[in-house]
Design a protein around this motif. Structure first.
Motif, short mmCIF file in Angstrom:
data_model
loop_
_atom_site.label_atom_id
_atom_site.label_comp_id
_atom_site.label_asym_id
_atom_site.label_seq_id
_atom_site.Cartn_x
_atom_site.Cartn_y
_atom_site.Cartn_z
N VAL A 1 35.88 -100.36 25.70
CA VAL A 1 35.43 -99.81 24.42
C VAL A 1 35.82 -100.85 23.37
CG1 VAL A 1 35.80 -97.96 22.74
CG2 VAL A 1 35.71 -97.42 25.19
N LEU B 1 34.89 -99.46 18.33
CA LEU B 1 34.04 -98.27 18.20
C LEU B 1 34.29 -97.53 16.87
CD1 LEU B 1 31.99 -97.05 20.23
CD2 LEU B 1 33.74 -95.34 20.74
N ALA C 1 32.84 -94.09 15.29
CA ALA C 1 32.03 -92.97 15.78
C ALA C 1 32.44 -91.68 15.09
CB ALA C 1 32.18 -92.83 17.29
N SER D 1 32.34 -89.92 22.66
CA SER D 1 31.60 -91.16 22.40
C SER D 1 31.33 -91.92 23.70
CB SER D 1 32.37 -92.09 21.47
OG SER D 1 32.75 -91.42 20.31
N VAL E 1 27.60 -92.89 17.52
CA VAL E 1 28.27 -94.20 17.43
C VAL E 1 27.60 -95.00 16.33
CG1 VAL E 1 28.74 -96.36 18.63
CG2 VAL E 1 29.02 -94.19 19.83
N LYS F 1 30.80 -101.01 20.73
CA LYS F 1 30.12 -100.97 22.02
C LYS F 1 30.97 -100.26 23.07
CE LYS F 1 26.51 -103.72 21.18
NZ LYS F 1 25.17 -103.14 21.15
N VAL F 2 30.27 -99.67 24.03
CA VAL F 2 30.92 -99.15 25.23
C VAL F 2 30.30 -99.84 26.43
CG1 VAL F 2 31.44 -97.10 26.62
CG2 VAL F 2 31.24 -96.88 24.13
N TYR F 3 31.14 -100.50 27.25
CA TYR F 3 30.65 -101.18 28.45
C TYR F 3 31.24 -100.48 29.67
CZ TYR F 3 29.61 -105.07 25.27
OH TYR F 3 29.14 -105.84 24.24
N ASP G 1 26.23 -102.72 29.00
CA ASP G 1 26.31 -102.03 27.71
C ASP G 1 25.67 -100.65 27.85
OD1 ASP G 1 26.12 -101.13 25.13
OD2 ASP G 1 25.11 -102.91 24.33
N THR H 1 26.25 -98.17 25.49
CA THR H 1 26.45 -97.52 24.19
C THR H 1 25.34 -96.52 23.84
OG1 THR H 1 27.35 -99.64 23.52
CG2 THR H 1 27.16 -97.97 21.80
#
Ligand SMILES: Nc1ncnc2c1ncn2[C@@H]1O[C@H](COP(=O)(O)OP(=O)(O)O)[C@@H](O)[C@H]1O
Ligand SMILES: [Mg+2]
Length: 238
Positions: A6, A9, A11, A48, A55, A59-61, A66, A68
């Motif tokens: 993460v 972020l 959010a 999230s 968001v 980014k969320v990987y 990715d 997100t």
């Protein structure tokens, strides 16, 4: 890259920005805990990661990809699973029915094996397969919520305060199950209000206050002890 990354972020929900540039990592076969006071944004963080909050940036990987903007069910298909803080079982459905609903992403010919596997982990539930979830004890209900989340065969399990409302004995038993789940090769991101519980199972602990990560600790370190003392005295960390 770790299994879950993460990065920065930001959010929240609509106009309410809850998380402020939160970054954290969960590696393969790691148990990572997030602790922090009520309203800090712990649930929003898990929401999230699952695509259930807005968001604004960051980014969320997952496994380097990715995710997100992905829909929640796509995240589940990739190997993320979530046991929320509330409404995490269907009270009027049986234990078995709850488990089968957790398996909606799975091939039907595997379901019997999948159910047997979670019953091996939670023998408490095996004998109560036909009981309605509302008739379970608090501890059994949390076990069912986790068992249901395991039915999608996740590689990373997100758990939101599974020990809330449980006796110390039921909490210890639940935390031991988490270590068993880890030994099965599943990583866990655990949100906990109880710092001692978090420290007892986690490989690393993040401290979230007012939407910001204010510390990262290794259980057993002097800094981690200070964190526990801070929680016990209610002193603010800045
Ligand atoms: N679905 C929602 N819609 C709008 N605001 C929310 C929602 N869920 C939580 N919040 C707000 O977001 C903030 C953080 O809440 P939450 O993430 O639940 O914190 P925690 O889990 O650490 O107690 C709080 O101010 C809360 O009122
Ligand atoms: Mg919460």
């Amino acid at each position: 890259m770790r299994m879950l990354e993460v990065v920065g972020l930001v959010a929240g929900y609509g106009k309410l920005k809850v998380l402020d540039s939160v970054s954290l990592r969960v590696g393969d076969r790691e148990v990572v805990s997030v602790v922090g006071p009520n309203g800090a944004g712990k649930t929003t963080l898990l929401n999230s990661i699952m695509g259930l909050a807005e968001v604004y940036s960051g980014k969320v990987y997952f496994d380097g990809a990715d995710i997100t903007g992905l829909k929640t069910e796509k995240r589940v298909a990739l190997g993320l699973s979530y046991s929320p803080q509330t409404n995490n079982v269907f009270p009027n459905l049986s234990v078995l029915e709850n488990l089968l609903l957790g398996a909606y992403t799975r091939r039907h010919d595997r379901l019997r094996d999948d159910v047997e596997e979670v019953f091996r982990l939670f023998p408490e539930l095996a004998g109560r397969a036909k009981s309605k979830a509302k008739n379970l004890s608090g501890g059994e209900r949390q076990m069912l919520a986790i068992a249901r989340a395991l039915m999608s065969k996740p590689r990373l399990l997100l758990l939101d305060e599974p020990t809330t409302g449980l006796s110390p004995k039921a909490s210890k038993s639940l935390l031991n199950k988490l270590l068993e789940i880890k030994s099965m090769g599943v990583s866990i991101l655990l949100v906990e209000q109880n710092v001692d519980y978090a420290m007892s199972v986690a490989d690393r602990v993040y401290h979230l206050v007012e939407g910001k990560i204010v510390g990262e600790y290794l259980p057993g370190s002097p800094e981690a002890r200070t964190l526990i003392e801070t929680f016990l005295t209610g002193r603010r960390v800045s």
